[in-house]
Design an enzyme around this catalytic site. Structure first.
Site, PDB file in Angstrom:
ATOM      1  N   HIS A  63       0.865  -1.184   0.000  1.00 31.28           N
ATOM      2  CA  HIS A  63       0.000   0.000   0.000  1.00 31.28           C
ATOM      3  C   HIS A  63       0.900   1.231   0.000  1.00 31.28           C
ATOM      4  O   HIS A  63       2.040   1.187   0.467  1.00 31.28           O
ATOM      5  CB  HIS A  63      -0.883   0.017   1.240  1.00 31.28           C
ATOM      6  CG  HIS A  63      -1.945  -1.023   1.247  1.00 31.28           C
ATOM      7  ND1 HIS A  63      -3.082  -0.907   2.009  1.00 31.28           N
ATOM      8  CD2 HIS A  63      -2.057  -2.206   0.594  1.00 31.28           C
ATOM      9  CE1 HIS A  63      -3.850  -1.956   1.831  1.00 31.28           C
ATOM     10  NE2 HIS A  63      -3.243  -2.769   0.967  1.00 31.28           N
ATOM     11  N   GLU A  65       1.048   3.843   1.841  1.00 31.87           N
ATOM     12  CA  GLU A  65       1.566   4.227   3.155  1.00 31.87           C
ATOM     13  C   GLU A  65       2.744   3.353   3.574  1.00 31.87           C
ATOM     14  O   GLU A  65       3.744   3.856   4.097  1.00 31.87           O
ATOM     15  CB  GLU A  65       0.479   4.119   4.236  1.00 31.87           C
ATOM     16  CG  GLU A  65      -0.719   4.974   3.991  1.00 31.87           C
ATOM     17  CD  GLU A  65      -1.850   4.251   3.258  1.00 31.87           C
ATOM     18  OE1 GLU A  65      -3.014   4.533   3.567  1.00 31.87           O
ATOM     19  OE2 GLU A  65      -1.564   3.413   2.377  1.00 31.87           O
ATOM     20  N   CYS A  93      -6.167   1.962   5.721  1.00 34.29           N
ATOM     21  CA  CYS A  93      -6.834   0.740   6.178  1.00 34.29           C
ATOM     22  C   CYS A  93      -6.257   0.368   7.543  1.00 34.29           C
ATOM     23  O   CYS A  93      -5.369   1.054   8.066  1.00 34.29           O
ATOM     24  CB  CYS A  93      -6.602  -0.382   5.161  1.00 34.29           C
ATOM     25  SG  CYS A  93      -4.868  -0.934   5.089  1.00 34.29           S
ATOM     26  N   CYS A  96      -2.365  -0.143   7.449  1.00 28.56           N
ATOM     27  CA  CYS A  96      -1.596   1.094   7.304  1.00 28.56           C
ATOM     28  C   CYS A  96      -1.736   1.998   8.532  1.00 28.56           C
ATOM     29  O   CYS A  96      -0.779   2.655   8.930  1.00 28.56           O
ATOM     30  CB  CYS A  96      -2.017   1.820   6.030  1.00 28.56           C
ATOM     31  SG  CYS A  96      -1.616   0.848   4.553  1.00 28.56           S
TER      32      CYS A  96
END
Length: 166
Positions: A63, A65, A93, A96
């Site tokens: 992801h 992040e 999410c 993260c």
């Protein structure tokens, strides 16, 4: 003598979010969901940047992040990102948000809410859970410039609209 006021908190958040938006544009190259993230040090310098790379790398943890936090940790040579700001175009999410807490970032700025998986206040609130030993300051979309928050959502909406009509 009168001091000139420095940039406001909103101006800092907006500047960080603009950098994250610019990073999200590169996700289109690999057909990844266009989410971008940057980590800024206390002086406002970018020390880590990332975009979603799950499709490009086949890594479910890639992801934006996580990519940005890993880059910042490499840059600083340590896992504690004390004093840093993580700016991301979409609400993190649970993975993260948890990584942000564990990295000890000082502040999280995000541009678009994620009602299906958001863990910074929409569905869950990992970042402000009082049971955790570190709680970053959260700057949600309603505390950044409305134009930027709208742009973050528009980028994602356009991406998913294109995917539906393929």
């Amino acid at each position: 003598m009168t001091e000139t006021p420095g940039p406001s908190a909103r101006e800092h958040a907006d500047a960080a979010l603009r950098l994250a938006l610019a990073e999200s544009e590169h996700a289109h190259e690999s057909e990844d969901v266009p989410v971008g993230a940057v980590v800024l040090d206390a002086g406002g310098r970018v020390i880590g940047a990332g975009r979603n790379e799950r499709e490009a790398t086949g890594d479910p943890t890639a992801h934006a992040e996580i990519v940005a936090l890993r880059a910042a940790a490499r840059h600083t040579g340590q896992w504690r990102l004390t004093g840093c700001t993580l700016a991301v175009t979409l609400e993190p999410c649970t993975m993260c948000a948890g990584a942000s807490v564990l990295a000890r970032v000082e502040r999280l700025v995000y541009g678009a809410r994620d009602p299906k998986a958001g863990a910074a206040g929409s569905l869950w609130d990992v970042l402000r859970d009082r049971r955790l030993n570190h709680r970053p300051e959260v700057v949600p979309p309603d505390l950044v410039s409305p134009e930027l928050a709208e742009r973050c959502g528009d980028v994602l909406n356009a991406f998913f609209a294109r995917r539906r009509f393929r």
